[in-house]
Design an enzyme around this catalytic site. Structure first.
Site, short mmCIF file in Angstrom:
data_model
loop_
_atom_site.label_atom_id
_atom_site.label_comp_id
_atom_site.label_asym_id
_atom_site.label_seq_id
_atom_site.Cartn_x
_atom_site.Cartn_y
_atom_site.Cartn_z
N LYS A 29 0.85 -1.23 -0.03
CA LYS A 29 -0.02 -0.15 -0.08
C LYS A 29 0.94 1.26 0.04
O LYS A 29 0.57 2.22 -0.89
CB LYS A 29 -0.79 0.18 1.15
CG LYS A 29 -1.98 -1.08 1.33
CD LYS A 29 -2.65 -0.74 2.57
CE LYS A 29 -1.94 -0.90 4.03
NZ LYS A 29 -1.35 -2.18 4.05
N GLU A 96 -1.37 5.35 6.43
CA GLU A 96 -1.92 4.56 7.47
C GLU A 96 -3.26 5.23 8.07
O GLU A 96 -3.35 5.50 9.11
CB GLU A 96 -0.69 4.57 8.69
CG GLU A 96 0.48 4.15 8.47
CD GLU A 96 0.61 2.42 8.57
OE1 GLU A 96 -0.66 2.04 8.70
OE2 GLU A 96 1.50 1.94 7.95
#
Ligand code: ZN
Length: 200
Positions: A29, A96
């Site tokens: 990611k 995050e």
């Protein structure tokens, strides 16, 4: 005859949009976020990455992905601060994002409406398979959602979840390879059965 200039259309086009990159741990990611941010930076767009102050696994100031691809970032305590720090920025990255408050949904919409390209990276689910923080709502309002996958450590299929290998029920447990393993749905179910057998 009226001739419309294509360049003019280009200039007045609204560039605000929301992109979400979500998946399990070890799915790349952050790497994908950094790739998109670097490409924008190369095109001389003003970029900035924000991350929750909670994520202090590595250095305080940088977003560091697992392959040490470094891009500078700003740790912040609440999503509202992103609006304060985002004036004059063309592309806002958020890493995050699952650790941010639900206010992040409003913040991202607000930025996109102002013409900012917002790229969000975050965990789709926690280690129990429950959708994580503001990520589900962000996926709903996004213009584009990219789901990235890790590889199951047991069978090599695409992983679906970050399985926690230590006995700890806390939702936020920051760590690397020692505490989590990517598993596919089938191997995850087997692991759960195995664990409940061992507990009896
Ligand atoms: Zn598997």
């Amino acid at each position: 005859m009226v001739v419309f200039s294509e360049d003019h259309n280009q200039e007045t086009r609204c560039r605000g949009r929301i992109e979400v990159i979500c998946g399990s741990m070890f799915s790349g990611k952050t790497e994908e976020l950094i790739r998109r941010m670097k490409r924008a930076k190369f095109a001389r767009q003003r970029v900035e990455i924000f991350k929750p102050a909670i994520d202090t696994r590595y250095s305080e100031e940088d977003v560091v992905s697992h392959d040490n691809n470094i891009i500078k970032s700003t740790p912040i305590d609440s999503s509202a601060s992103i609006l304060l720090f985002s004036s004059e920025i063309d592309v806002v990255g958020i890493d995050e994002a699952q650790f941010f408050d639900e206010g992040l949904v409003y913040v991202c919409n607000e930025l996109a409406n102002r013409g900012v390209r917002v790229i969000i990276a975050g965990l789709d689910m926690d280690f129990k398979g429950i959708p994580f923080g503001p990520i589900p709502a962000l996926c709903a309002i996004a213009d584009e959602v990219t789901k990235v996958h890790a590889i199951c450590v047991k069978c090599g299929d695409l992983a679906y979840i970050s399985h926690r290998t230590v006995d700890n029920d806390k939702r936020v447990l920051l760590g690397e390879t020692t505490e989590y393993e990517p598993l596919c749905r089938c191997c995850y179910q087997k692991a759960l059965k195995e664990e409940s057998k061992n507990k009896q």
